[in-house]
Design a protein around this motif. Structure first.
Motif, PDB file in Angstrom:
ATOM      1  N   ILE A 152       0.822  -1.198   0.000  1.00 15.98           N
ATOM      2  CA  ILE A 152       0.000   0.000   0.000  1.00 15.98           C
ATOM      3  C   ILE A 152       0.862   1.255   0.000  1.00 15.98           C
ATOM      4  O   ILE A 152       2.044   1.212   0.331  1.00 15.98           O
ATOM      5  N   ILE A 153       0.246   2.371  -0.380  1.00 17.11           N
ATOM      6  CA  ILE A 153       0.870   3.681  -0.198  1.00 17.11           C
ATOM      7  C   ILE A 153       0.594   4.109   1.232  1.00 17.11           C
ATOM      8  O   ILE A 153      -0.555   4.185   1.659  1.00 17.11           O
ATOM      9  N   TYR A 154       1.649   4.383   1.987  1.00 23.61           N
ATOM     10  CA  TYR A 154       1.505   4.700   3.400  1.00 23.61           C
ATOM     11  C   TYR A 154       0.858   6.074   3.582  1.00 23.61           C
ATOM     12  O   TYR A 154       0.955   6.949   2.710  1.00 23.61           O
ATOM     13  N   PRO A 155       0.192   6.267   4.725  1.00 28.61           N
ATOM     14  CA  PRO A 155      -0.498   7.541   4.964  1.00 28.61           C
ATOM     15  C   PRO A 155       0.388   8.770   4.794  1.00 28.61           C
ATOM     16  O   PRO A 155      -0.074   9.801   4.315  1.00 28.61           O
ATOM     17  N   LYS A 156       1.661   8.682   5.193  1.00 32.82           N
ATOM     18  CA  LYS A 156       2.539   9.841   5.062  1.00 32.82           C
ATOM     19  C   LYS A 156       2.711  10.245   3.597  1.00 32.82           C
ATOM     20  O   LYS A 156       2.813  11.440   3.280  1.00 32.82           O
ATOM     21  N   ASP A 157       2.729   9.261   2.709  1.00 29.97           N
ATOM     22  CA  ASP A 157       2.846   9.564   1.282  1.00 29.97           C
ATOM     23  C   ASP A 157       1.490   9.959   0.699  1.00 29.97           C
ATOM     24  O   ASP A 157       1.420  10.828  -0.178  1.00 29.97           O
ATOM     25  N   ALA A 158       0.419   9.321   1.173  1.00 26.15           N
ATOM     26  CA  ALA A 158      -0.915   9.671   0.684  1.00 26.15           C
ATOM     27  C   ALA A 158      -1.229  11.132   0.975  1.00 26.15           C
ATOM     28  O   ALA A 158      -1.798  11.844   0.137  1.00 26.15           O
ATOM     29  N   ALA A 159      -0.851  11.589   2.176  1.00 25.37           N
ATOM     30  CA  ALA A 159      -1.104  12.989   2.532  1.00 25.37           C
ATOM     31  C   ALA A 159      -0.352  13.930   1.596  1.00 25.37           C
ATOM     32  O   ALA A 159      -0.890  14.966   1.156  1.00 25.37           O
ATOM     33  N   GLN A 160       0.887  13.592   1.259  1.00 24.09           N
ATOM     34  CA  GLN A 160       1.662  14.429   0.350  1.00 24.09           C
ATOM     35  C   GLN A 160       1.121  14.370  -1.072  1.00 24.09           C
ATOM     36  O   GLN A 160       1.169  15.360  -1.811  1.00 24.09           O
ATOM     37  N   ILE A 161       0.602  13.214  -1.456  1.00 26.42           N
ATOM     38  CA  ILE A 161       0.005  13.097  -2.794  1.00 26.42           C
ATOM     39  C   ILE A 161      -1.193  14.028  -2.924  1.00 26.42           C
ATOM     40  O   ILE A 161      -1.343  14.744  -3.923  1.00 26.42           O
ATOM     41  N   GLU A 212      10.840  13.171  -1.335  1.00 30.04           N
ATOM     42  CA  GLU A 212      10.465  12.025  -0.517  1.00 30.04           C
ATOM     43  C   GLU A 212      10.104  12.555   0.867  1.00 30.04           C
ATOM     44  O   GLU A 212      10.536  13.648   1.256  1.00 30.04           O
ATOM     45  N   THR A 213       9.307  11.794   1.587  1.00 34.42           N
ATOM     46  CA  THR A 213       8.800  12.236   2.880  1.00 34.42           C
ATOM     47  C   THR A 213       9.234  11.258   3.965  1.00 34.42           C
ATOM     48  O   THR A 213       9.052  10.049   3.817  1.00 34.42           O
ATOM     49  N   MET A 214       9.820  11.799   5.030  1.00 38.47           N
ATOM     50  CA  MET A 214      10.211  10.980   6.176  1.00 38.47           C
ATOM     51  C   MET A 214       9.508  11.510   7.423  1.00 38.47           C
ATOM     52  O   MET A 214       9.405  12.716   7.605  1.00 38.47           O
ATOM     53  N   VAL A 215       9.041  10.604   8.255  1.00 36.98           N
ATOM     54  CA  VAL A 215       8.323  10.984   9.474  1.00 36.98           C
ATOM     55  C   VAL A 215       9.054  10.412  10.677  1.00 36.98           C
ATOM     56  O   VAL A 215       9.292   9.206  10.755  1.00 36.98           O
ATOM     57  N   ALA A 258      11.070   6.003   7.468  1.00 42.08           N
ATOM     58  CA  ALA A 258      11.953   6.744   6.563  1.00 42.08           C
ATOM     59  C   ALA A 258      11.502   6.570   5.112  1.00 42.08           C
ATOM     60  O   ALA A 258      10.384   6.895   4.770  1.00 42.08           O
ATOM     61  N   HIS A 259      12.370   6.026   4.267  1.00 47.05           N
ATOM     62  CA  HIS A 259      12.037   5.969   2.838  1.00 47.05           C
ATOM     63  C   HIS A 259      10.986   4.902   2.552  1.00 47.05           C
ATOM     64  O   HIS A 259      11.115   3.753   2.934  1.00 47.05           O
ATOM     65  N   THR A 260       9.928   5.301   1.875  1.00 51.51           N
ATOM     66  CA  THR A 260       8.952   4.360   1.332  1.00 51.51           C
ATOM     67  C   THR A 260       8.836   4.533  -0.178  1.00 51.51           C
ATOM     68  O   THR A 260       8.560   3.575  -0.890  1.00 51.51           O
ATOM     69  N   GLY A 261       9.022   5.752  -0.653  1.00 50.16           N
ATOM     70  CA  GLY A 261       8.934   5.983  -2.085  1.00 50.16           C
ATOM     71  C   GLY A 261       9.230   7.439  -2.417  1.00 50.16           C
ATOM     72  O   GLY A 261       9.350   8.292  -1.535  1.00 50.16           O
ATOM     73  N   PHE A 262       9.363   7.708  -3.723  1.00 48.07           N
ATOM     74  CA  PHE A 262       9.579   9.069  -4.218  1.00 48.07           C
ATOM     75  C   PHE A 262       8.297   9.582  -4.872  1.00 48.07           C
ATOM     76  O   PHE A 262       7.552   8.819  -5.498  1.00 48.07           O
ATOM     77  N   LEU A 263       8.058  10.863  -4.726  1.00 47.90           N
ATOM     78  CA  LEU A 263       6.957  11.520  -5.422  1.00 47.90           C
ATOM     79  C   LEU A 263       7.537  12.476  -6.453  1.00 47.90           C
ATOM     80  O   LEU A 263       8.439  13.255  -6.142  1.00 47.90           O
ATOM     81  N   LEU A 264       7.030  12.395  -7.659  1.00 50.39           N
ATOM     82  CA  LEU A 264       7.490  13.267  -8.738  1.00 50.39           C
ATOM     83  C   LEU A 264       6.265  13.945  -9.334  1.00 50.39           C
ATOM     84  O   LEU A 264       5.291  13.281  -9.683  1.00 50.39           O
ATOM     85  N   THR A 265       6.313  15.262  -9.452  1.00 50.19           N
ATOM     86  CA  THR A 265       5.175  16.008  -9.995  1.00 50.19           C
ATOM     87  C   THR A 265       5.593  16.867 -11.172  1.00 50.19           C
ATOM     88  O   THR A 265       6.731  17.338 -11.248  1.00 50.19           O
ATOM     89  N   ALA A 266       4.652  17.041 -12.090  1.00 49.59           N
ATOM     90  CA  ALA A 266       4.838  17.923 -13.237  1.00 49.59           C
ATOM     91  C   ALA A 266       3.459  18.373 -13.709  1.00 49.59           C
ATOM     92  O   ALA A 266       2.458  17.710 -13.425  1.00 49.59           O
ATOM     93  N   ARG A 267       3.404  19.490 -14.437  1.00 49.05           N
ATOM     94  CA  ARG A 267       2.126  20.002 -14.914  1.00 49.05           C
ATOM     95  C   ARG A 267       2.065  19.993 -16.435  1.00 49.05           C
ATOM     96  O   ARG A 267       3.071  20.194 -17.124  1.00 49.05           O
ATOM     97  N   ARG A 268       0.871  19.736 -16.926  1.00 47.23           N
ATOM     98  CA  ARG A 268       0.648  19.619 -18.368  1.00 47.23           C
ATOM     99  C   ARG A 268       0.734  20.985 -19.022  1.00 47.23           C
ATOM    100  O   ARG A 268       0.067  21.951 -18.606  1.00 47.23           O
ATOM    101  N   LEU A 269       1.572  21.092 -20.048  1.00 50.63           N
ATOM    102  CA  LEU A 269       1.676  22.319 -20.819  1.00 50.63           C
ATOM    103  C   LEU A 269       0.551  22.397 -21.845  1.00 50.63           C
ATOM    104  O   LEU A 269      -0.023  21.375 -22.235  1.00 50.63           O
ATOM    105  N   ALA A 270       0.224  23.587 -22.274  1.00 51.93           N
ATOM    106  CA  ALA A 270      -0.769  23.751 -23.331  1.00 51.93           C
ATOM    107  C   ALA A 270      -0.217  23.204 -24.642  1.00 51.93           C
ATOM    108  O   ALA A 270       0.996  23.231 -24.894  1.00 51.93           O
ATOM    109  N   ASP A 271      -1.094  22.686 -25.483  1.00 52.71           N
ATOM    110  CA  ASP A 271      -0.671  22.180 -26.786  1.00 52.71           C
ATOM    111  C   ASP A 271      -0.007  23.300 -27.581  1.00 52.71           C
ATOM    112  O   ASP A 271      -0.531  24.418 -27.671  1.00 52.71           O
ATOM    113  N   GLY A 272       1.154  22.976 -28.139  1.00 49.54           N
ATOM    114  CA  GLY A 272       1.868  23.958 -28.939  1.00 49.54           C
ATOM    115  C   GLY A 272       2.681  24.948 -28.143  1.00 49.54           C
ATOM    116  O   GLY A 272       3.286  25.851 -28.719  1.00 49.54           O
ATOM    117  N   ALA A 273       2.711  24.789 -26.823  1.00 48.59           N
ATOM    118  CA  ALA A 273       3.452  25.748 -25.996  1.00 48.59           C
ATOM    119  C   ALA A 273       4.954  25.616 -26.178  1.00 48.59           C
ATOM    120  O   ALA A 273       5.703  26.560 -25.948  1.00 48.59           O
TER     121      ALA A 273
END
Length: 328
Positions: free
Chosen positions: A85-94, A235-238, A256-271
């Motif tokens: 499962i995704i642990y609560p500490k990571d779910a909260a950050q997600i 990454e989130t450590m508690v 400590a380490h359970t996983g990494f979170l990576l985020t990015a945002r969708r650019l407009a088409d043709g940007a």
């Protein structure tokens, strides 16, 4: 989304978390005529039915138990599992980093045991919709049982689709209509084109991966699409603290380490590609590096069919018991 009772007296069908004087936890589903047995006595369920949340009761041997409705955090840590499962500490950050909001249309892959699905369903509310994708039927059954057990009924704004995300997503979610996409899968880089098509401009992509090699490859793959902003990784450590009078110190153990979170945002088409200025670094990779990113190398572990069948039965049993309790 219907919700289970969060307050008020305990009723038959409620899940109750019992804590003994040593801090050991047991979760029971209240049923008239049933009882909780331990090596230190028996506690009849009728003693709990009708009591307010947060009551303290004694069993047949005088052992005191604190009775509370389990929080979502408690439930996901003790529910039947087919996949990690995704642990609560990571779910909260997600929820925070992906900016999950009421009314959002969210794509989730894969569904696993349903832990993250519950957090997402709670965050999007009744006006939102969660589109979950899963490759294995057994995992989907476990997740559906767990979510139904906690909520009290299967949420109407939750769709589970079987199959590979890159093939099934275009058939389920029209292009440009998804607000958020959360990927918890072994090879998320394989699905980036399909996810980019589904996301609305400005939409958020969040990827959860366990290893540094996965993190590296998905970050490079996101850059190569030229349809997302520069990915940001965390990454989130508690670490808990012991506070007892003048004894104030960090706990000896921490999550400590359970996983990494990576985020990015969708650019407009043709940007066009938008690249932040940065110092030079070693970013090139070849066939040898790619071999380190294969499913076997990054630790693809498959649960046995026997374990999955058992977890599915347990989740379904919880869902059936949960269906008997009132919902608000």
């Amino acid at each position: 989304m219907t919700t289970r009772r969060q307050s008020g007296p305990f009723v038959e069908g409620d899940q109750v978390q019992l804590t003994d004087p040593k801090g050991r936890l047991n979760t029971v589903t209240l049923e008239a005529g049933n009882a909780f047995h331990s090596h230190r006595g028996v506690l009849q369920h009728e003693m709990l039915i009708g009591l307010p949340d947060g009551s303290v009761v004694e069993n047949s041997q005088g052992v005191a138990y604190l009775a509370l409705r389990p929080l979502l955090t408690d439930f996901v840590m003790s529910m039947p599992r087919g996949a990690a499962i995704i642990y609560p500490k990571d779910a909260a950050q997600i929820l925070a980093q992906a900016d999950i909001f009421p009314g959002a249309r969210v794509v989730e892959a894969g569904v696993g045991s349903g832990a993250l699905s519950m957090w997402l369903l709670r965050a999007i509310g009744e006006r939102g919709h969660l589109f979950s994708f899963e490759r294995r039927e057994e995992f989907a059954q476990i997740a559906e049982g767990n979510v139904s057990a906690y909520v009290g009924a299967r949420p109407e704004n939750w769709t589970i689709t079987m199959g590979d995300l890159q093939d099934a997503l275009p058939e389920v979610v029209p292009a440009g209509t998804a607000d958020r996409a959360v990927l918890d899968m072994l090879a998320p880089w394989e699905c980036l084109d399909a996810v980019a098509t589904a996301l609305t401009p400005g939409g958020v992509l969040l990827v959860y991966v366990a290893t540094a090699t996965q993190l590296s490859r998905v970050a490079e793959a996101i850059r190569l699409t030229e349809t997302f902003t520069e990915p940001v990784s965390t990454e989130t450590m508690v670490r808990g603290w012991n506070v007892d009078g003048l004894s104030v110190r960090p706990d000896h153990r921490m999550v400590a380490h359970t996983g990494f979170l990576l985020t990015a945002r969708r650019l407009a088409d043709g940007a066009g590609r938008f690249v932040k200025a940065k110092r030079g670094s070693k970013t090139e990779y070849g066939d040898v590096d790619l071999e380190l990113w294969t499913p076997g190398a990054v630790g693809d572990r498959q649960a046995s069919d026997k374990r999955l069948r058992k977890a599915a039965r347990e989740a379904q049993a919880l869902a059936e018991k949960s269906a008997r309790r009132p919902i608000e």
